[in-house]
Design a protein around this motif. Structure first.
Motif, mmCIF file in Angstrom:
data_model
loop_
_atom_site.group_PDB
_atom_site.id
_atom_site.type_symbol
_atom_site.label_atom_id
_atom_site.label_comp_id
_atom_site.label_asym_id
_atom_site.label_seq_id
_atom_site.Cartn_x
_atom_site.Cartn_y
_atom_site.Cartn_z
ATOM 1 N N ASN A 136 -68.810 -26.025 -25.570
ATOM 2 C CA ASN A 136 -67.771 -26.197 -26.585
ATOM 3 C C ASN A 136 -66.863 -25.192 -26.728
ATOM 4 N N GLY A 137 -67.083 -23.896 -26.669
ATOM 5 C CA GLY A 137 -66.528 -23.174 -26.596
ATOM 6 C C GLY A 137 -66.590 -22.145 -28.271
ATOM 7 N N HIS A 138 -68.204 -22.809 -28.864
ATOM 8 C CA HIS A 138 -68.767 -21.822 -30.237
ATOM 9 C C HIS A 138 -69.197 -21.045 -29.769
ATOM 10 N N ILE A 139 -69.071 -20.432 -31.053
ATOM 11 C CA ILE A 139 -68.995 -18.787 -30.922
ATOM 12 C C ILE A 139 -70.206 -18.317 -32.438
ATOM 13 N N GLU A 143 -68.089 -23.878 -34.552
ATOM 14 C CA GLU A 143 -67.852 -24.860 -33.910
ATOM 15 C C GLU A 143 -66.758 -25.105 -33.760
ATOM 16 N N PRO A 144 -66.193 -25.690 -32.666
ATOM 17 C CA PRO A 144 -64.070 -26.365 -33.324
ATOM 18 C C PRO A 144 -64.342 -26.931 -34.463
ATOM 19 N N ALA A 145 -62.694 -26.501 -34.920
ATOM 20 C CA ALA A 145 -62.964 -26.664 -36.331
ATOM 21 C C ALA A 145 -61.218 -26.789 -35.883
ATOM 22 N N ASP A 146 -60.737 -27.406 -37.399
ATOM 23 C CA ASP A 146 -59.477 -27.513 -37.406
ATOM 24 C C ASP A 146 -58.410 -25.985 -37.563
ATOM 25 N N PHE A 211 -58.484 -17.931 -20.881
ATOM 26 C CA PHE A 211 -56.843 -17.988 -20.362
ATOM 27 C C PHE A 211 -56.433 -19.405 -20.901
ATOM 28 N N GLY A 212 -57.222 -20.178 -21.348
ATOM 29 C CA GLY A 212 -56.257 -21.089 -22.295
ATOM 30 C C GLY A 212 -55.169 -20.691 -23.892
ATOM 31 N N PRO A 213 -54.762 -21.350 -23.817
ATOM 32 C CA PRO A 213 -54.037 -21.588 -25.199
ATOM 33 C C PRO A 213 -55.481 -20.993 -26.161
ATOM 34 N N VAL A 214 -55.062 -20.618 -27.254
ATOM 35 C CA VAL A 214 -56.275 -19.780 -28.547
ATOM 36 C C VAL A 214 -55.750 -20.688 -29.319
ATOM 37 N N THR A 215 -56.708 -21.707 -29.771
ATOM 38 C CA THR A 215 -56.889 -22.503 -30.706
ATOM 39 C C THR A 215 -58.205 -22.613 -31.802
ATOM 40 N N PRO A 216 -58.255 -22.542 -32.734
ATOM 41 C CA PRO A 216 -59.869 -23.004 -33.455
ATOM 42 C C PRO A 216 -60.554 -24.210 -32.703
ATOM 43 N N GLN A 217 -59.817 -25.015 -31.769
ATOM 44 C CA GLN A 217 -60.753 -25.931 -31.015
ATOM 45 C C GLN A 217 -61.283 -25.176 -29.954
ATOM 46 N N VAL A 218 -61.177 -24.216 -29.224
ATOM 47 C CA VAL A 218 -61.905 -23.510 -28.895
ATOM 48 C C VAL A 218 -62.514 -22.364 -29.752
ATOM 49 N N PRO A 219 -63.717 -21.746 -30.175
ATOM 50 C CA PRO A 219 -63.601 -20.617 -31.235
ATOM 51 C C PRO A 219 -63.574 -19.567 -30.469
#
Ligand code: GLP
Length: 241
Positions: A136-139, A143-146, A211-219
Motif C-alpha cells: 500500500n506504499g508504506h515505508i 501506513e497511508p494516512a491523512d 510517478f503518481g501524485p505525492v500524497t500521504p495516502q501513498v507514504p
C-alpha cells in the motif's frame, strides 16, 4: 532519482549491497538505516559475503532500524530484532551496542518513541536509509494516512499490512496490531535513500509511489522530494514505469 534495473532478485541484491558497501568503505563510522521484510534478505547475504571475504568492516558502523512490532520480545522469532540478528548482525562484526531498533516491549509509546528519536539525533542522523516498499506504499510502518508523520510514532497496522505479513505468523490473528516506526521526517532527513523492490506484485505500487501524485495516502510518494534516492528493482517490479 536514480533507477537501477536488475534482471532478477540476485542482481537487485548485488547492486543494492554494492551501494551500501560503498557507503561503509567511504565512511567506516557511517550510520546505516536498516529495514526488514523479505526484500532486503538477499542484499544482507551479499553484505555478509563481503565481510567474510575480508572486503567489508562493520566494526565502526552504527545502525538504526526503521521499525518494530509493538508487543513482541526480542526472543520472538517474528520480532524485527530477531530478524536483524538472524539475517545480518550475527554474521558480521557490527557491535551490538552500535545497533538500534525500537523496543517493542515498552508499553509506553510516547516514552519509547521519544527515546528512539533521541538515539537518531545523537547518532547525527542517518547517512544511508534502506527501504522496502509495502503493497500500500508504506515505508517502515508509515501506513497511508491523512498527513505525513514526523518522528517515531506508534501506528495501527492496516488490514492489508496484516494480510501481507501474516505469512510469517501462524495466523493473521497472531500478527501484532501495532508497531513503532521511524516517521517520514526522520526518513526524509537521511542523507541518502536506497529503495529495493522485487516481483510483479510491487509493480503497481512502484508506479504510483514514484510517478503518481505525492500524497500521504501513498507514504513512499514523499520520496519524490528527496534529493538523493536510488531505486533498485528487478525487471518485474519496474515493469510498469
Ligand atoms: C513490512 C516492513 C516494511 C517492509 C514491508 C515490505 O511491513 N515494516 O519495512 O518494507 O514489510 O516487505 P517485503 O519486502 O517482504 O515485501
Amino acid at each position: 532519482m536514480r533507477i537501477l534495473k536488475a534482471k532478477d532478485y540476485l542482481e537487485m541484491s548485488r547492486k543494492a549491497a554494492n551501494l551500501i558497501a560503498a557507503q561503509v568503505i567511504l565512511k567506516p563510522d557511517c550510520v546505516l538505516g536498516l529495514a526488514t521484510g523479505s526484500t532486503p534478505i538477499g542484499l544482507y547475504q551479499q553484505l555478509i559475503q563481503g565481510y567474510q571475504q575480508g572486503n567489508l568492516d562493520f566494526s565502526q558502523v552504527k545502525t538504526a532500524n526503521l521499525d518494530e512490532y509493538k508487543g513482541l520480545t526480542r526472543e520472538n522469532d517474528q520480532s524485527y530484532y530477531y530478524f536483524m540478528h538472524q539475517n545480518l548482525f550475527k554474521s558480521i562484526n557490527v557491535k551490538e551496542e552500535n545497533t538500534n531498533i525500537p523496543d517493542g516491549t515498552v508499553a509506553d509509546s510516547a516514552n519509547e518513541c521519544a527515546r528512539y528519536d533521541e538515539i537518531i539525533r545523537t547518532l547525527g542522523g542517518v547517512d544511508l536509509q534502506l527501504l522496502g516498499l509495502g503493497h500500500n506504499g508504506h515505508i517502515g510502518f508509515n501506513e497511508p494516512a491523512d498527513s505525513f508523520a514526523k518522528g517515531t510514532h506508534c501506528v495501527d497496522l492496516t488490514k492489508s499490512t496484516i494480510e501481507a505479513n501474516k505469512r510469517f505468523f501462524a495466523s493473521a490473528d497472531d500478527v501484532p496490531r501495532q508497531a513503532y516506526t521511524m516517521g517520514i521526517q526522520t526518513i526524509m532527513n537521511a542523507r541518502k535513500i536506497l529503495v529495493v523492490v522485487n516481483g510483479e506484485a510491487k509493480a503497481d505500487i512502484v508506479q504510483k509511489a514514484f510517478f503518481g501524485p505525492v500524497t500521504p495516502q501513498v507514504p513512499a510518494s514523499i520520496l519524490q522530494f528527496h534529493p538523493d534516492v536510488t531505486l533498485v528493482g528487478d525487471e518485474a517490479a519496474l515493469s510498469k514505469i
